[in-house]
Design a protein around this motif. Structure first.
Motif, PDB file in Angstrom:
ATOM      1  N   GLU A 103       3.306  10.457  -9.313  1.00  0.00           N
ATOM      2  CA  GLU A 103       2.946  10.743 -10.887  1.00  0.00           C
ATOM      3  C   GLU A 103       2.011  12.125 -10.776  1.00  0.00           C
ATOM      4  O   GLU A 103       2.291  12.855 -11.312  1.00  0.00           O
ATOM      5  CB  GLU A 103       1.932   9.654 -11.255  1.00  0.00           C
ATOM      6  CG  GLU A 103       2.589   8.430 -11.548  1.00  0.00           C
ATOM      7  CD  GLU A 103       1.347   7.037 -11.627  1.00  0.00           C
ATOM      8  OE1 GLU A 103       0.095   7.437 -11.460  1.00  0.00           O
ATOM      9  OE2 GLU A 103       1.925   5.990 -11.966  1.00  0.00           O
ATOM     10  N   LEU A 104       1.685  12.257  -9.755  1.00  0.00           N
ATOM     11  CA  LEU A 104       0.845  13.546  -9.372  1.00  0.00           C
ATOM     12  C   LEU A 104       1.666  14.752  -9.347  1.00  0.00           C
ATOM     13  O   LEU A 104       1.619  15.817  -9.806  1.00  0.00           O
ATOM     14  CB  LEU A 104      -0.112  13.541  -8.230  1.00  0.00           C
ATOM     15  CG  LEU A 104      -1.431  12.547  -7.996  1.00  0.00           C
ATOM     16  CD1 LEU A 104      -1.931  12.773  -6.848  1.00  0.00           C
ATOM     17  CD2 LEU A 104      -2.268  13.225  -9.106  1.00  0.00           C
ATOM     18  N   SER A 105       2.994  14.433  -8.641  1.00  0.00           N
ATOM     19  CA  SER A 105       4.142  15.423  -8.606  1.00  0.00           C
ATOM     20  C   SER A 105       4.568  15.605 -10.020  1.00  0.00           C
ATOM     21  O   SER A 105       4.867  17.009 -10.269  1.00  0.00           O
ATOM     22  CB  SER A 105       5.140  14.937  -7.688  1.00  0.00           C
ATOM     23  OG  SER A 105       4.656  14.846  -6.375  1.00  0.00           O
ATOM     24  N   ARG A 160       3.935   5.786  -5.542  1.00  0.00           N
ATOM     25  CA  ARG A 160       3.886   5.935  -7.041  1.00  0.00           C
ATOM     26  C   ARG A 160       2.742   6.968  -7.447  1.00  0.00           C
ATOM     27  O   ARG A 160       3.218   7.540  -8.272  1.00  0.00           O
ATOM     28  CB  ARG A 160       3.581   4.498  -7.647  1.00  0.00           C
ATOM     29  CG  ARG A 160       4.794   3.687  -7.552  1.00  0.00           C
ATOM     30  CD  ARG A 160       4.649   2.396  -8.498  1.00  0.00           C
ATOM     31  NE  ARG A 160       3.590   1.445  -8.029  1.00  0.00           N
ATOM     32  CZ  ARG A 160       3.620   0.507  -7.264  1.00  0.00           C
ATOM     33  NH1 ARG A 160       4.771   0.110  -6.607  1.00  0.00           N
ATOM     34  NH2 ARG A 160       2.575  -0.103  -6.916  1.00  0.00           N
ATOM     35  N   GLU A 161       1.502   6.796  -6.796  1.00  0.00           N
ATOM     36  CA  GLU A 161       0.492   7.877  -7.170  1.00  0.00           C
ATOM     37  C   GLU A 161       0.853   9.072  -6.853  1.00  0.00           C
ATOM     38  O   GLU A 161       0.741  10.037  -7.764  1.00  0.00           O
ATOM     39  CB  GLU A 161      -0.773   7.436  -6.324  1.00  0.00           C
ATOM     40  CG  GLU A 161      -1.840   8.022  -6.702  1.00  0.00           C
ATOM     41  CD  GLU A 161      -3.123   7.774  -6.182  1.00  0.00           C
ATOM     42  OE1 GLU A 161      -4.130   8.380  -6.369  1.00  0.00           O
ATOM     43  OE2 GLU A 161      -3.009   6.656  -5.372  1.00  0.00           O
ATOM     44  N   ILE A 162       1.461   9.541  -5.849  1.00  0.00           N
ATOM     45  CA  ILE A 162       2.008  10.826  -5.322  1.00  0.00           C
ATOM     46  C   ILE A 162       3.178  11.421  -6.083  1.00  0.00           C
ATOM     47  O   ILE A 162       3.013  12.401  -6.934  1.00  0.00           O
ATOM     48  CB  ILE A 162       2.457  10.852  -4.029  1.00  0.00           C
ATOM     49  CG1 ILE A 162       1.290  10.640  -2.992  1.00  0.00           C
ATOM     50  CG2 ILE A 162       3.081  12.104  -3.669  1.00  0.00           C
ATOM     51  CD1 ILE A 162       1.675  10.494  -1.449  1.00  0.00           C
ATOM     52  N   GLY A 196       2.308   1.684  -3.471  1.00  0.00           N
ATOM     53  CA  GLY A 196       1.448   2.087  -4.404  1.00  0.00           C
ATOM     54  C   GLY A 196       0.990   3.816  -4.044  1.00  0.00           C
ATOM     55  O   GLY A 196       0.720   4.462  -5.073  1.00  0.00           O
ATOM     56  N   THR A 197       0.921   4.293  -2.881  1.00  0.00           N
ATOM     57  CA  THR A 197       0.715   5.423  -2.670  1.00  0.00           C
ATOM     58  C   THR A 197       1.992   6.376  -2.924  1.00  0.00           C
ATOM     59  O   THR A 197       1.531   7.340  -3.493  1.00  0.00           O
ATOM     60  CB  THR A 197       0.553   5.889  -1.022  1.00  0.00           C
ATOM     61  OG1 THR A 197      -0.843   4.896  -0.617  1.00  0.00           O
ATOM     62  CG2 THR A 197       0.295   7.129  -0.606  1.00  0.00           C
ATOM     63  N   ARG A 249       3.127  15.500 -12.980  1.00  0.00           N
ATOM     64  CA  ARG A 249       2.117  16.363 -13.602  1.00  0.00           C
ATOM     65  C   ARG A 249       1.930  17.714 -13.183  1.00  0.00           C
ATOM     66  O   ARG A 249       1.890  18.610 -13.987  1.00  0.00           O
ATOM     67  CB  ARG A 249       0.753  15.573 -13.401  1.00  0.00           C
ATOM     68  CG  ARG A 249       0.532  14.169 -14.241  1.00  0.00           C
ATOM     69  CD  ARG A 249      -0.645  13.416 -13.905  1.00  0.00           C
ATOM     70  NE  ARG A 249      -1.895  13.985 -13.724  1.00  0.00           N
ATOM     71  CZ  ARG A 249      -3.087  13.768 -13.359  1.00  0.00           C
ATOM     72  NH1 ARG A 249      -3.100  12.739 -12.909  1.00  0.00           N
ATOM     73  NH2 ARG A 249      -4.152  14.288 -13.481  1.00  0.00           N
ATOM     74  N   GLN A 283       0.862  -1.235  -0.073  1.00  0.00           N
ATOM     75  CA  GLN A 283      -0.098   0.087   0.182  1.00  0.00           C
ATOM     76  C   GLN A 283       0.770   1.117  -0.150  1.00  0.00           C
ATOM     77  O   GLN A 283       0.513   2.121  -0.549  1.00  0.00           O
ATOM     78  CB  GLN A 283      -0.769  -0.075   1.179  1.00  0.00           C
ATOM     79  CG  GLN A 283      -1.790   1.177   1.123  1.00  0.00           C
ATOM     80  CD  GLN A 283      -2.726   1.456   2.578  1.00  0.00           C
ATOM     81  OE1 GLN A 283      -2.818   0.474   3.202  1.00  0.00           O
ATOM     82  NE2 GLN A 283      -3.502   2.092   2.497  1.00  0.00           N
TER      83      GLN A 283
END
Length: 241
Positions: free
Chosen positions: A221-223, A217-219, A214-215, A225, A211
């Motif tokens: 990706e948002l960073s 990686r998501e952060i 995964g978190t 962008r 978890q």
């Protein structure tokens, strides 16, 4: 380069399309890098756009083939091309710096667990140099400033991406030392992500680590962008009259 008839000239996009079937990894940045290194000399239109003739296209094919099939470094390829330009005889590629097949390293080394969802890429130093189309001096600079690191005797896939990007930026005059600011910004982002996922890593329940990963990686990706959007905004403001 010999002048080419105007009707035979191609854009860099045209050249990319003609080469990509045989060389899937070719990019516009790689072509620009080869020009910056003096291996090709496309013509320029009055407005500054690159224009390639058939001779330029065949020269590119020769360079890329020498890299891919014969493992020649760019320095050696450039020497061969310069000798050809002077009208000198050069040995065939089959004998130039030839390495016996049994001693030739694989083009891409992967982790032993090839069944993993994303097996880790492991590259030797030579594979990294050839794959990125860079020389020892640039790689040494990337290592000196901490942009590229290795684990044991190998480099990972991110090192290849960084080296290729650094080479492409170099074609625009961006030196390795100028990239330290990007490295520092990335390090700060990593620190921010580590703070966010720290509570998840302290959990002991099943799946806690997955978890957290995964978190992260998501952060990330948002960073990325957000960074791209901020960069675009800043450029637009600086370029607007």
């Amino acid at each position: 380069m010999n002048a080419q008839p105007a009707r035979a000239l191609m854009t860099i996009g045209d050249v990319l399309g003609l080469l990509r079937a045989d060389f899937p990894d070719i990019t516009i940045s790689k072509i620009r890098f080869l020009e910056a290194e003096g291996l090709i000399e496309p013509q320029r239109s009055p407005s500054g756009y690159r224009k390639f003739g058939e001779g330029d296209l065949e020269r590119l094919r020769s360079i890329l083939t020498a890299q891919r099939d014969h493992y020649l470094p760019l320095r050696v390829i450039k020497q061969r091309l310069e000798a050809q330009d002077r009208g000198e005889a050069v040995p065939p590629l089959e004998t130039a710096g030839r390495v016996p097949a049994q001693d030739r390293p694989p083009r891409t080394l992967v982790a032993a667990d090839a069944g993993a969802p994303e097996p880790a890429v492991r590259l030797t130093r030579r594979q990294l140099l050839d794959g990125a189309g860079i020389d020892e001096e640039l790689l040494a600079g990337l290592e000196e400033y901490g942009l590229v690191t290795r684990t044991g005797r190998h480099y990972d896939g991110e090192a290849l991406t960084i080296a290729r990007a650094a080479a492409a930026l170099g074609a625009f005059g961006v030196e390795v030392r100028n990239l330290r600011a990007l490295k520092s910004a990335a390090d700060r982002q990593v620190g921010l992500i580590e703070q966010v996922i720290a509570p998840l890593l302290r959990r002991r329940g099943p799946g806690a680590h997955e978890q957290a990963a995964g978190t992260a990686r998501e952060i990330a990706e948002l960073s990325v962008r957000l960074h791209a959007a901020l960069l675009a905004t800043g450029l637009r403001e600086s370029l607007d009259p």
